[in-house]
Design a protein around this motif. Structure first.
Motif, PDB file in Angstrom:
ATOM      1  N   ASP A  47     -83.603-137.245  -7.705  1.00  0.00           N
ATOM      2  CA  ASP A  47     -84.628-136.276  -8.086  1.00  0.00           C
ATOM      3  C   ASP A  47     -84.654-136.010  -9.588  1.00  0.00           C
ATOM      4  N   ARG A  48     -83.500-136.244 -10.258  1.00  0.00           N
ATOM      5  CA  ARG A  48     -83.434-135.960 -11.686  1.00  0.00           C
ATOM      6  C   ARG A  48     -82.330-136.799 -12.325  1.00  0.00           C
ATOM      7  N   ILE A  49     -82.487-137.084 -13.597  1.00  0.00           N
ATOM      8  CA  ILE A  49     -81.474-137.842 -14.336  1.00  0.00           C
ATOM      9  C   ILE A  49     -81.102-137.135 -15.643  1.00  0.00           C
ATOM     10  N   GLY A  50     -81.145-135.810 -15.614  1.00  0.00           N
ATOM     11  CA  GLY A  50     -80.667-134.995 -16.725  1.00  0.00           C
ATOM     12  C   GLY A  50     -81.310-135.329 -18.061  1.00  0.00           C
TER      13      GLY A  50
END
Length: 162
Positions: free
Chosen positions: A138-141
């Motif tokens: 959902d996310r990769i920072g």
């Protein structure tokens, strides 16, 4: 806490004689070939590995300088916690790369898409299995704003010993 020690099971041979200039991920090292020389006493463990098109190499960043808990990664100009990066200078300088397995001859694995410095000590090999290893995320920072730099980012020597 007990002390943990690992013993290399082989050596990785590549065209990269120093860290500077090495692609920072195997996904952008397309076509770069290398050899994984497994020490003879571990060769029996290669049985059936030739049935896999890709393998995971786990290795020791032998040329990395001692790590800091805050690092400025290759694709960003700000400091991040080392565990939010893939920087080679870390408390335990362990690297992982997914490479294409071309063939095996005896105790030598011929591989492609290599992002590893020549003569890197090999700690382990695992088969790459998409059903095990691919996750929908959902996310990769912080990388979300920087991942577009990956194709042209190379090691600039910032994490190498002297």
């Amino acid at each position: 806490m007990i002390e943990i020690r690992y013993k290399p099971i082989g050596i990785i041979r590549t065209p990269f004689k120093e860290p500077k200039g090495v692609p920072i991920q195997s996904s952008v090292a397309k076509g770069v070939r290398g050899e994984v020389i497994v020490f003879p006493e571990y060769a029996e463990g290669l049985k059936d590995l030739d049935g896999f098109s890709h393998i995971i190499l786990i290795y020791h960043f032998h040329l990395a300088k001692p790590g800091s808990l805050l690092v400025k990664p290759y694709m960003h100009d700000e400091y991040h916690g080392v565990f939010a990066t893939r920087a080679p200078s870390r408390p335990n300088p362990i690297g992982i790369s997914v490479v294409r397995l071309l063939r095996i001859e005896g105790n030598i694995l011929y591989v492609e898409d290599v992002d590893i410095v020549d003569e890197t000590p090999l700690l382990d090999i695992k088969p790459y299995v998409p059903e095990f290893d691919i996750r929908r995320v959902d996310r990769i920072g912080w990388l979300e704003r920087n991942v577009h730099k990956l194709p042209y980012t190379r090691d600039d020597g910032r994490f190498s010993r002297g």
